[in-house]
Design a protein around this motif. Structure first.
Motif, mmCIF file in Angstrom:
data_model
loop_
_atom_site.group_PDB
_atom_site.id
_atom_site.type_symbol
_atom_site.label_atom_id
_atom_site.label_comp_id
_atom_site.label_asym_id
_atom_site.label_seq_id
_atom_site.Cartn_x
_atom_site.Cartn_y
_atom_site.Cartn_z
ATOM 1 N N GLU A 117 0.847 -1.190 0.000
ATOM 2 C CA GLU A 117 0.000 0.000 0.000
ATOM 3 C C GLU A 117 0.882 1.239 0.000
ATOM 4 O O GLU A 117 1.932 1.267 0.653
ATOM 5 N N TRP A 118 0.472 2.271 -0.736
ATOM 6 C CA TRP A 118 1.251 3.509 -0.778
ATOM 7 C C TRP A 118 1.429 4.059 0.637
ATOM 8 O O TRP A 118 0.465 4.139 1.403
ATOM 9 N N GLY A 119 2.639 4.433 0.946
ATOM 10 C CA GLY A 119 2.972 4.920 2.272
ATOM 11 C C GLY A 119 3.639 3.865 3.132
ATOM 12 O O GLY A 119 4.192 4.180 4.189
ATOM 13 N N THR A 120 3.599 2.615 2.685
ATOM 14 C CA THR A 120 4.204 1.501 3.401
ATOM 15 C C THR A 120 5.572 1.193 2.817
ATOM 16 O O THR A 120 5.774 1.259 1.605
ATOM 17 N N ALA A 121 6.506 0.835 3.667
ATOM 18 C CA ALA A 121 7.868 0.538 3.216
ATOM 19 C C ALA A 121 8.006 -0.927 2.796
ATOM 20 O O ALA A 121 7.282 -1.805 3.271
ATOM 21 N N VAL A 122 8.978 -1.163 1.930
ATOM 22 C CA VAL A 122 9.336 -2.524 1.520
ATOM 23 C C VAL A 122 9.991 -3.240 2.704
ATOM 24 O O VAL A 122 10.825 -2.666 3.406
ATOM 25 N N LYS A 123 9.629 -4.491 2.913
ATOM 26 C CA LYS A 123 10.180 -5.260 4.028
ATOM 27 C C LYS A 123 11.169 -6.301 3.494
ATOM 28 O O LYS A 123 10.819 -7.110 2.614
ATOM 29 N N PRO A 124 12.391 -6.312 4.014
ATOM 30 C CA PRO A 124 13.405 -7.248 3.518
ATOM 31 C C PRO A 124 12.957 -8.704 3.561
ATOM 32 O O PRO A 124 13.285 -9.489 2.650
ATOM 33 N N GLU A 125 12.208 -9.084 4.583
ATOM 34 C CA GLU A 125 11.798 -10.489 4.697
ATOM 35 C C GLU A 125 10.884 -10.906 3.549
ATOM 36 O O GLU A 125 10.855 -12.090 3.157
ATOM 37 N N ASP A 126 10.144 -9.940 2.989
ATOM 38 C CA ASP A 126 9.305 -10.259 1.841
ATOM 39 C C ASP A 126 10.147 -10.521 0.594
ATOM 40 O O ASP A 126 9.803 -11.371 -0.243
ATOM 41 N N ILE A 127 11.239 -9.783 0.453
ATOM 42 C CA ILE A 127 12.163 -10.026 -0.656
ATOM 43 C C ILE A 127 12.762 -11.429 -0.530
ATOM 44 O O ILE A 127 12.801 -12.203 -1.495
ATOM 45 N N ARG A 128 13.235 -11.744 0.668
ATOM 46 C CA ARG A 128 13.826 -13.071 0.871
ATOM 47 C C ARG A 128 12.816 -14.180 0.600
ATOM 48 O O ARG A 128 13.132 -15.198 -0.032
ATOM 49 N N ASP A 129 11.591 -14.001 1.072
ATOM 50 C CA ASP A 129 10.566 -15.018 0.856
ATOM 51 C C ASP A 129 10.318 -15.239 -0.634
ATOM 52 O O ASP A 129 10.181 -16.394 -1.082
ATOM 53 N N ALA A 130 10.274 -14.148 -1.396
ATOM 54 C CA ALA A 130 10.043 -14.286 -2.838
ATOM 55 C C ALA A 130 11.212 -14.982 -3.523
ATOM 56 O O ALA A 130 11.006 -15.802 -4.434
ATOM 57 N N LEU A 131 12.425 -14.683 -3.092
ATOM 58 C CA LEU A 131 13.594 -15.317 -3.691
ATOM 59 C C LEU A 131 13.679 -16.795 -3.315
ATOM 60 O O LEU A 131 14.087 -17.635 -4.124
ATOM 61 N N GLU A 132 13.283 -17.113 -2.087
ATOM 62 C CA GLU A 132 13.372 -18.491 -1.613
ATOM 63 C C GLU A 132 12.232 -19.361 -2.126
ATOM 64 O O GLU A 132 12.433 -20.526 -2.481
ATOM 65 N N ASN A 133 11.033 -18.807 -2.157
ATOM 66 C CA ASN A 133 9.840 -19.624 -2.367
ATOM 67 C C ASN A 133 9.074 -19.308 -3.639
ATOM 68 O O ASN A 133 8.021 -19.909 -3.888
ATOM 69 N N GLY A 134 9.570 -18.366 -4.439
ATOM 70 C CA GLY A 134 8.881 -18.028 -5.679
ATOM 71 C C GLY A 134 8.995 -19.126 -6.715
ATOM 72 O O GLY A 134 9.804 -20.059 -6.594
ATOM 73 N N ASP A 135 8.180 -19.018 -7.744
ATOM 74 C CA ASP A 135 8.161 -20.024 -8.810
ATOM 75 C C ASP A 135 9.265 -19.815 -9.833
ATOM 76 O O ASP A 135 9.472 -20.661 -10.698
ATOM 77 N N ARG A 136 9.964 -18.665 -9.737
ATOM 78 C CA ARG A 136 10.959 -18.331 -10.753
ATOM 79 C C ARG A 136 12.305 -18.035 -10.113
ATOM 80 O O ARG A 136 12.381 -17.623 -8.949
ATOM 81 N N ASP A 137 13.347 -18.190 -10.925
ATOM 82 C CA ASP A 137 14.662 -17.677 -10.561
ATOM 83 C C ASP A 137 14.779 -16.280 -11.153
ATOM 84 O O ASP A 137 14.546 -16.089 -12.349
ATOM 85 N N TYR A 138 15.159 -15.316 -10.328
ATOM 86 C CA TYR A 138 15.162 -13.930 -10.774
ATOM 87 C C TYR A 138 16.565 -13.487 -11.172
ATOM 88 O O TYR A 138 17.543 -13.748 -10.469
ATOM 89 N N ASP A 139 16.621 -12.800 -12.308
ATOM 90 C CA ASP A 139 17.886 -12.235 -12.755
ATOM 91 C C ASP A 139 18.250 -11.001 -11.949
ATOM 92 O O ASP A 139 19.435 -10.707 -11.741
ATOM 93 N N ALA A 140 17.248 -10.251 -11.506
ATOM 94 C CA ALA A 140 17.507 -9.002 -10.777
ATOM 95 C C ALA A 140 16.343 -8.679 -9.862
ATOM 96 O O ALA A 140 15.194 -9.079 -10.115
ATOM 97 N N VAL A 141 16.653 -7.954 -8.794
ATOM 98 C CA VAL A 141 15.658 -7.375 -7.897
ATOM 99 C C VAL A 141 15.771 -5.863 -8.002
ATOM 100 O O VAL A 141 16.865 -5.301 -7.914
ATOM 101 N N GLY A 142 14.645 -5.192 -8.211
ATOM 102 C CA GLY A 142 14.615 -3.737 -8.303
ATOM 103 C C GLY A 142 13.887 -3.124 -7.120
ATOM 104 O O GLY A 142 12.779 -3.572 -6.770
ATOM 105 N N VAL A 143 14.499 -2.125 -6.502
ATOM 106 C CA VAL A 143 13.892 -1.427 -5.364
ATOM 107 C C VAL A 143 14.147 0.061 -5.508
ATOM 108 O O VAL A 143 15.251 0.473 -5.877
ATOM 109 N N VAL A 144 13.136 0.870 -5.233
ATOM 110 C CA VAL A 144 13.290 2.320 -5.156
ATOM 111 C C VAL A 144 13.702 2.667 -3.731
ATOM 112 O O VAL A 144 12.980 2.347 -2.780
ATOM 113 N N MET A 145 14.844 3.308 -3.584
ATOM 114 C CA MET A 145 15.343 3.655 -2.256
ATOM 115 C C MET A 145 14.478 4.722 -1.610
ATOM 116 O O MET A 145 14.167 4.643 -0.415
#
Length: 369
Positions: A117-145
Motif C-alpha cells: 500500500e502507498w505509504g508503506t515501506a518494503v520489508k526485507p523479509e518479503d524479498i527473501r521469501d520471494a527469492l526463496e519460495n517463488g516459482d521463478r529464478d530472478y535475474d535481478a531485484v529492483g527497489v526504489v530507495m
C-alpha cells in the motif's frame, strides 16, 4: 491540441522546495556559460574524467560510474536490458517503483511484483521469501530507495545485505530522489547498480543521469546476447577506459555545472551532507506532526522529501498557488490521486533547516495554522 505559449523573460524567480528539481548555486549556473568546445577534444577528456572520478570519490566507491545525458529514467531501461534475461522481481510501494516495474514489462521481461500500500515501506523479509519460495529464478531485484510519491525511504541496506546470499541475482536501486543527500555504502550492501538524476539531491541542473556499476554487473552484460545501446555498461565503460569520454555527444554545459557542484559536495563531504539532510528531515517531520500528519510509515520516512498528510483538510492546490504568489516559494501537492490528501516538501541539495523553516512559516501563514 496544445498551443504555443511564448517563453518570456520576465518570470519571477521562485525558491524551489520541490521533490526535484531543486535550488542550484549561482556559481554552478554560471559554470554553464563557458565557451563551447568539441566533445572529442582533450578538454572534454579533462572534464569527463574529472566528474567521473570525483563522483566515485564522493560516493566512496571503487565501482565504475557512468554519467550520461539523460534523466534517471534511462537507467530503468538500461539496467533492465543489461542485467535481466527473463525474470525480474520489483517491490512496488508508490508511483515510481510501479513505473520501474512497468518499464521492465514494456521491455518484454516477466515481472513479479511485491505490492505494498502507498505509504508503506518494503520489508526485507518479503524479498527473501520471494527469492526463496517463488516459482521463478530472478535475474535481478529492483527497489526504489526513496519513493518520491509517498516520502518513504526503503531499507535498501538491509535488502542488500540479504542479497549477498543470492549472488546470481543482481540488485538494482533507484536512488533518484535521494542519492547525494542520504548516505548509502554501495559496495558494503551488495548494490550492483544505483542511479540518480542530477536535479535532485546533487543540486545541479537537470539533464544528466548517474549510475554505479559493479564488476559483477559489468561481467553479466558481457554474457548477454543483447543490452542497452545508449546505456550499455560495456559500451559506456570501455569507451571511458579508452578515451576518457562518453560514446555519444554529451550535454557539455551541464557537465561543466556538474564539475563545479561536485567540488562543493566533496568539500562538504558525504557524511556531513548526509547529516545536514538528516537535520532538515527531522525539522520537516516535527513540523508536519505538529500541524498535520505524516503519510510515510513510521520509521521509514524519507531524508529528502517529506510527504505531509493533509489531516486538516486544507485546499492543497490553492495553498501551493498562494505560497508561490505571495512568497515566491514552490512546494508540491501530493502525487496523482494523493494531490489533495497530502503535499510534499523537498528538503534536498543546498537547502538548510533555516531555509526549510522559511517555507513552513509561509505555509502556516497562508493556511492560517
Amino acid at each position: 491540441m496544445t498551443k504555443k505559449r511564448e517563453y518570456k523573460d520576465d518570470y519571477p524567480n521562485k525558491t524551489l522546495y520541490l521533490p526535484g528539481p531543486t535550488e542550484v548555486r549561482e556559481d554552478v549556473i554560471e559554470a554553464m556559460a563557458e565557451p563551447m568546445f568539441g566533445h572529442r577534444m582533450d578538454r572534454m577528456t579533462d572534464l569527463y574524467t574529472t566528474i567521473v572520478e570525483d563522483t566515485k570519490e564522493f560516493l566512496g566507491t571503487d565501482d565504475d560510474v557512468i554519467i550520461l545525458t539523460a534523466s534517471g529514467t534511462e537507467f530503468w531501461e538500461a539496467t533492465t536490458l543489461n542485467l535481466v534475461d527473463e525474470n525480474m522481481l520489483v517491490a512496488t510501494s508508490g508511483a515510481f517503483s510501479e513505473r520501474q516495474a512497468n518499464v521492465a514489462d514494456r521491455l518484454g521481461k516477466t515481472v513479479d511484483r511485491i505490492e505494498y500500500e502507498w505509504g508503506t515501506a518494503v520489508k526485507p523479509e518479503d524479498i527473501r521469501d520471494a527469492l526463496e519460495n517463488g516459482d521463478r529464478d530472478y535475474d535481478a531485484v529492483g527497489v526504489v530507495m526513496n519513493e518520491t510519491s509517498t516520502g518513504v525511504r526503503n531499507p535498501v541496506e538491509e535488502i542488500g545485505d540479504l542479497m549477498g546470499d543470492y549472488p546470481d541475482t543482481y540488485f538494482v536501486v533507484d536512488a533518484i530522489s535521494c542519492l547525494g543527500g542520504d548516505y548509502v555504502d554501495v559496495e558494503e550492501h551488495n548494490i550492483d547498480c544505483i542511479f540518480t538524476s542530477t536535479q535532485k539531491a546533487f543540486a545541479m541542473p537537470p539533464g544528466l543521469a548517474v549510475c554505479t556499476v559493479s564488476d559483477a554487473a559489468y561481467e553479466r552484460e558481457l554474457d548477454k546476447d543483447s543490452a542497452s545501446w545508449y546505456g550499455g555498461f560495456q559500451r559506456c565503460l570501455d569507451y571511458y577506459d579508452r578515451k576518457g569520454q562518453t560514446h555519444s555527444t554529451p550535454a557539455i554545459p551541464i557537465m561543466l555545472a556538474y564539475r563545479k557542484q561536485m567540488k562543493h559536495m566533496l568539500e562538504e563531504g558525504h557524511e556531513a551532507r548526509d547529516q545536514r539532510h538528516r537535520e532538515m528531515a527531522e525539522y520537516a517531520r516535527d513540523w508536519a506532526r505538529e500541524h498535520f500528519g505524516l503519510f510515510a510509515e513510521e520509521g521509514y520516512e524519507s531524508q529528502t522529501v517529506t510527504c505531509v498528510e493533509n489531516t486538516q483538510g486544507i485546499d492543497v492546490a490553492a495553498t501551493v498557488e498562494e505560497v508561490s504568489e505571495e512568497y515566491d516559494m514552490v512546494f508540491s501537492s501530493g502525487y496523482g490521486d494523493l494531490s489533495e490528501e497530502s503535499f510534499r516538501i523537498g528538503h534536498m541539495g543546498e537547502h538548510t533547516v533555516e531555509s526549510v523553516k522559511e517555507l513552513t512559516d509561509a505555509i502556516e501563514d497562508v493556511a492560517g495554522l
